[in-house]
Design a protein around this motif. Structure first.
Motif, PDB file in Angstrom:
ATOM      1  N   ILE A 110       0.780  -1.382   0.077  1.00 28.18           N
ATOM      2  CA  ILE A 110       0.027   0.133  -0.162  1.00 28.18           C
ATOM      3  C   ILE A 110       0.635   1.112  -0.111  1.00 28.18           C
ATOM      4  N   ASN A 111       0.272   2.427  -0.847  1.00 24.43           N
ATOM      5  CA  ASN A 111       0.906   3.573  -0.588  1.00 24.43           C
ATOM      6  C   ASN A 111       1.129   4.058   0.649  1.00 24.43           C
ATOM      7  N   PRO A 112       2.090   4.217   1.461  1.00 28.47           N
ATOM      8  CA  PRO A 112       2.146   4.596   3.008  1.00 28.47           C
ATOM      9  C   PRO A 112       1.317   5.807   3.377  1.00 28.47           C
ATOM     10  N   LEU A 113       1.130   6.872   2.360  1.00 28.61           N
ATOM     11  CA  LEU A 113       0.506   8.039   2.476  1.00 28.61           C
ATOM     12  C   LEU A 113      -0.889   7.776   3.050  1.00 28.61           C
ATOM     13  N   PHE A 114      -1.651   6.557   2.620  1.00 27.33           N
ATOM     14  CA  PHE A 114      -2.892   6.257   3.070  1.00 27.33           C
ATOM     15  C   PHE A 114      -2.948   5.575   4.310  1.00 27.33           C
ATOM     16  N   LEU A 115      -1.882   5.252   4.826  1.00 24.09           N
ATOM     17  CA  LEU A 115      -1.951   4.700   6.274  1.00 24.09           C
ATOM     18  C   LEU A 115      -1.688   5.520   7.373  1.00 24.09           C
ATOM     19  N   LEU A 116      -1.755   6.796   7.011  1.00 24.40           N
ATOM     20  CA  LEU A 116      -1.585   7.835   8.243  1.00 24.40           C
ATOM     21  C   LEU A 116      -2.671   8.122   9.126  1.00 24.40           C
TER      22      LEU A 116
END
Length: 116
Positions: A110-116
């Motif tokens: 997953i794009n880490p930006l979406f896990l914030l």
């Protein structure tokens, strides 16, 4: 030779776009555009070699989504199910962060930006 090993089956194009936003690996996303006829399902099985891939089912939490999930479960018993929270009902309406978490739970990159 097809190198993509993971396939996610969704209902519509908006679902596909929502997933493509958060995922960071080479995955085939198949849109069923609602329920499938037996013939169309057979075509998908052959065209995408679904019996020999990791298949994931991610459909809406409404009546048509549940019907499709049941149909796909029967034809693809090896498929893993990914669920969105019932409060969002639709994959396309699910916030990207929620979708990212659901996909991550099934070992997708997953794009880490979406896990914030």
């Amino acid at each position: 030779m097809d190198t993509v090993k993971k396939v996610i089956i969704v209902e519509g194009r908006t679902d596909k776009k929502q997933i493509e936003k958060v995922i960071e690996e080479d995955v085939e996303i198949i849109c069923t555009n609602g329920t499938l006829g037996v013939e169309r399902l057979e075509e998908l099985l052959i065209e995408y070699d679904l019996d020999n891939k990791e298949v994931y089912i991610l459909v809406d939490e409404d009546d048509s989504g549940k019907k499709l999930r049941k149909q796909l479960s029967f034809e693809l018993p090896h498929a893993e199910h990914i669920y969105v929270d019932k409060t969002f009902r639709e994959v396309a309406a699910t916030p990207a962060s929620e979708l990212a978490t659901a996909l991550l739970s099934r070992r997708f990159q997953i794009n880490p930006l979406f896990l914030l």
